[in-house]
Design a protein around this motif. Sequence first.
Motif, PDB file in Angstrom:
ATOM      1  N   HIS A 295       0.841  -1.155  -0.143  1.00 20.35           N
ATOM      2  CA  HIS A 295       0.056  -0.202   0.047  1.00 20.35           C
ATOM      3  C   HIS A 295       0.863   1.160  -0.020  1.00 20.35           C
ATOM      4  CE1 HIS A 295      -2.869   2.947   1.813  1.00 20.35           C
ATOM      5  NE2 HIS A 295      -3.552   2.470   1.091  1.00 20.35           N
ATOM      6  N   ASP A 296       1.943   1.255   0.654  1.00 19.32           N
ATOM      7  CA  ASP A 296       2.760   2.430   0.972  1.00 19.32           C
ATOM      8  C   ASP A 296       3.469   2.621  -0.265  1.00 19.32           C
ATOM      9  OD1 ASP A 296       2.058   2.968   3.558  1.00 19.32           O
ATOM     10  OD2 ASP A 296       4.020   2.029   4.470  1.00 19.32           O
ATOM     11  N   ASN A 297       3.573   1.389  -1.264  1.00 17.61           N
ATOM     12  CA  ASN A 297       4.442   1.399  -2.327  1.00 17.61           C
ATOM     13  C   ASN A 297       3.590   1.406  -3.618  1.00 17.61           C
ATOM     14  OD1 ASN A 297       7.333   1.683  -1.643  1.00 17.61           O
ATOM     15  ND2 ASN A 297       6.475   0.265  -0.360  1.00 17.61           N
ATOM     16  N   GLN A 298       2.321   1.543  -3.706  1.00 16.29           N
ATOM     17  CA  GLN A 298       1.054   1.302  -4.538  1.00 16.29           C
ATOM     18  C   GLN A 298       1.472   2.358  -5.776  1.00 16.29           C
ATOM     19  OE1 GLN A 298      -3.079   2.331  -3.740  1.00 16.29           O
ATOM     20  NE2 GLN A 298      -2.011   3.851  -2.061  1.00 16.29           N
ATOM     21  N   HIS A 299       2.168   3.157  -5.651  1.00 20.07           N
ATOM     22  CA  HIS A 299       2.684   3.961  -6.948  1.00 20.07           C
ATOM     23  C   HIS A 299       3.431   3.142  -8.035  1.00 20.07           C
ATOM     24  CE1 HIS A 299       6.093   4.580  -4.181  1.00 20.07           C
ATOM     25  NE2 HIS A 299       6.669   4.707  -5.279  1.00 20.07           N
ATOM     26  N   GLU A 300       4.118   2.188  -7.214  1.00 18.25           N
ATOM     27  CA  GLU A 300       4.965   1.181  -8.201  1.00 18.25           C
ATOM     28  C   GLU A 300       4.109  -0.060  -8.912  1.00 18.25           C
ATOM     29  OE1 GLU A 300       8.271  -0.353  -6.088  1.00 18.25           O
ATOM     30  OE2 GLU A 300       8.606   1.802  -5.126  1.00 18.25           O
ATOM     31  N   ALA A 301       2.986   0.013  -8.505  1.00 19.49           N
ATOM     32  CA  ALA A 301       2.021  -1.150  -9.291  1.00 19.49           C
ATOM     33  C   ALA A 301       1.392  -0.727 -10.369  1.00 19.49           C
ATOM     34  CB  ALA A 301       0.713  -1.095  -8.409  1.00 19.49           C
ATOM     35  N   GLY A 302       1.356  -1.498 -11.281  1.00 25.19           N
ATOM     36  CA  GLY A 302       0.757  -1.479 -12.892  1.00 25.19           C
ATOM     37  C   GLY A 302      -0.641  -1.211 -12.599  1.00 25.19           C
ATOM     38  N   ASN A 303      -1.347  -0.871 -13.927  1.00 24.74           N
ATOM     39  CA  ASN A 303      -2.708  -1.047 -13.836  1.00 24.74           C
ATOM     40  C   ASN A 303      -3.630  -2.045 -13.542  1.00 24.74           C
ATOM     41  OD1 ASN A 303      -2.494   1.556 -14.968  1.00 24.74           O
ATOM     42  ND2 ASN A 303      -2.434   1.120 -17.149  1.00 24.74           N
ATOM     43  N   ASN A 304      -2.860  -3.348 -13.398  1.00 24.94           N
ATOM     44  CA  ASN A 304      -3.591  -4.638 -13.027  1.00 24.94           C
ATOM     45  C   ASN A 304      -3.395  -4.917 -11.370  1.00 24.94           C
ATOM     46  OD1 ASN A 304      -0.931  -5.237 -12.915  1.00 24.94           O
ATOM     47  ND2 ASN A 304      -1.013  -6.761 -14.341  1.00 24.94           N
ATOM     48  N   GLY A 305      -2.626  -4.045 -10.869  1.00 22.12           N
ATOM     49  CA  GLY A 305      -2.347  -4.152  -9.482  1.00 22.12           C
ATOM     50  C   GLY A 305      -1.406  -5.020  -9.038  1.00 22.12           C
ATOM     51  N   ASN A 306      -0.658  -5.472  -9.961  1.00 21.81           N
ATOM     52  CA  ASN A 306       0.670  -5.961  -9.824  1.00 21.81           C
ATOM     53  C   ASN A 306       1.964  -5.300  -9.706  1.00 21.81           C
ATOM     54  OD1 ASN A 306       0.207  -8.889  -9.588  1.00 21.81           O
ATOM     55  ND2 ASN A 306      -0.621  -8.874 -11.712  1.00 21.81           N
ATOM     56  N   PHE A 307       2.885  -5.768  -9.104  1.00 22.72           N
ATOM     57  CA  PHE A 307       4.029  -4.967  -8.992  1.00 22.72           C
ATOM     58  C   PHE A 307       5.299  -5.828  -9.646  1.00 22.72           C
ATOM     59  CE2 PHE A 307       1.443  -4.092  -5.297  1.00 22.72           C
ATOM     60  CZ  PHE A 307       1.651  -2.977  -5.225  1.00 22.72           C
ATOM     61  N   LYS A 308       6.491  -4.849  -9.786  1.00 23.80           N
ATOM     62  CA  LYS A 308       7.764  -5.481 -10.486  1.00 23.80           C
ATOM     63  C   LYS A 308       8.378  -6.231  -9.304  1.00 23.80           C
ATOM     64  CE  LYS A 308       8.110  -1.538 -13.671  1.00 23.80           C
ATOM     65  NZ  LYS A 308       8.848  -0.618 -14.016  1.00 23.80           N
ATOM     66  N   MET A 309       9.273  -7.296  -9.974  1.00 22.82           N
ATOM     67  CA  MET A 309      10.178  -7.828  -8.929  1.00 22.82           C
ATOM     68  C   MET A 309      10.749  -7.241  -8.132  1.00 22.82           C
ATOM     69  SD  MET A 309      12.753 -11.002 -10.155  1.00 22.82           S
ATOM     70  CE  MET A 309      14.281  -9.832 -10.837  1.00 22.82           C
ATOM     71  N   ALA A 310      11.429  -6.082  -8.271  1.00 16.89           N
ATOM     72  CA  ALA A 310      12.065  -5.183  -7.211  1.00 16.89           C
ATOM     73  C   ALA A 310      11.160  -4.953  -6.161  1.00 16.89           C
ATOM     74  CB  ALA A 310      12.646  -4.094  -7.894  1.00 16.89           C
ATOM     75  N   THR A 311      10.048  -4.711  -6.347  1.00 17.10           N
ATOM     76  CA  THR A 311       9.171  -4.459  -5.058  1.00 17.10           C
ATOM     77  C   THR A 311       8.715  -5.642  -4.672  1.00 17.10           C
ATOM     78  OG1 THR A 311       8.196  -2.795  -6.610  1.00 17.10           O
ATOM     79  CG2 THR A 311       6.914  -3.275  -4.637  1.00 17.10           C
TER      80      THR A 311
END
Length: 139
Positions: free
Chosen positions: A27-43
């Motif tokens: 939630h604190d890093n939601q700006h890193e989520a894509g349009n589908n709600g998934n995150f990159k491996m680094a996150t």
Amino acid sequence: MPNKTSAPTPQVHWNHEETAALVRFLHDNQHEAGNNGNFKMATYQAAALHIANYHTDGPPKNYQVVRNKWTGYISQCSQPSGAHWDNEKGANIQGQHAKQVFEDFVKSHPLICQFKTSGWDLYPYVADIIPHGGAHGAN
């Protein structure tokens, strides 16, 4: 041919503190989520390091386990059930018909079972991250 034996994969266990730490971190890093709600491996890797302080049982979580946990929430929480939902009473299952509908839905969405008559303290965080507001009824 020689018999191939492999050690069984250790069972991953999530306690509430780990789950809460993961959801709040994402939630604190939601700006890193894509349009589908998934995150990159680094996150996911950063999340795995973040939740390590809360680990109590089973093997430590790596980025793949963290990703699987999160994508499980997305698939379980973003599909309409056709039933009532609120975060205080969950699905608020009352009566035989509602109970049967809920039990049929749980067969294909087992994570939902715990919300039969109660909400989820992490739901507001998950709903903020998942596109289209997370769980909702079909009508």
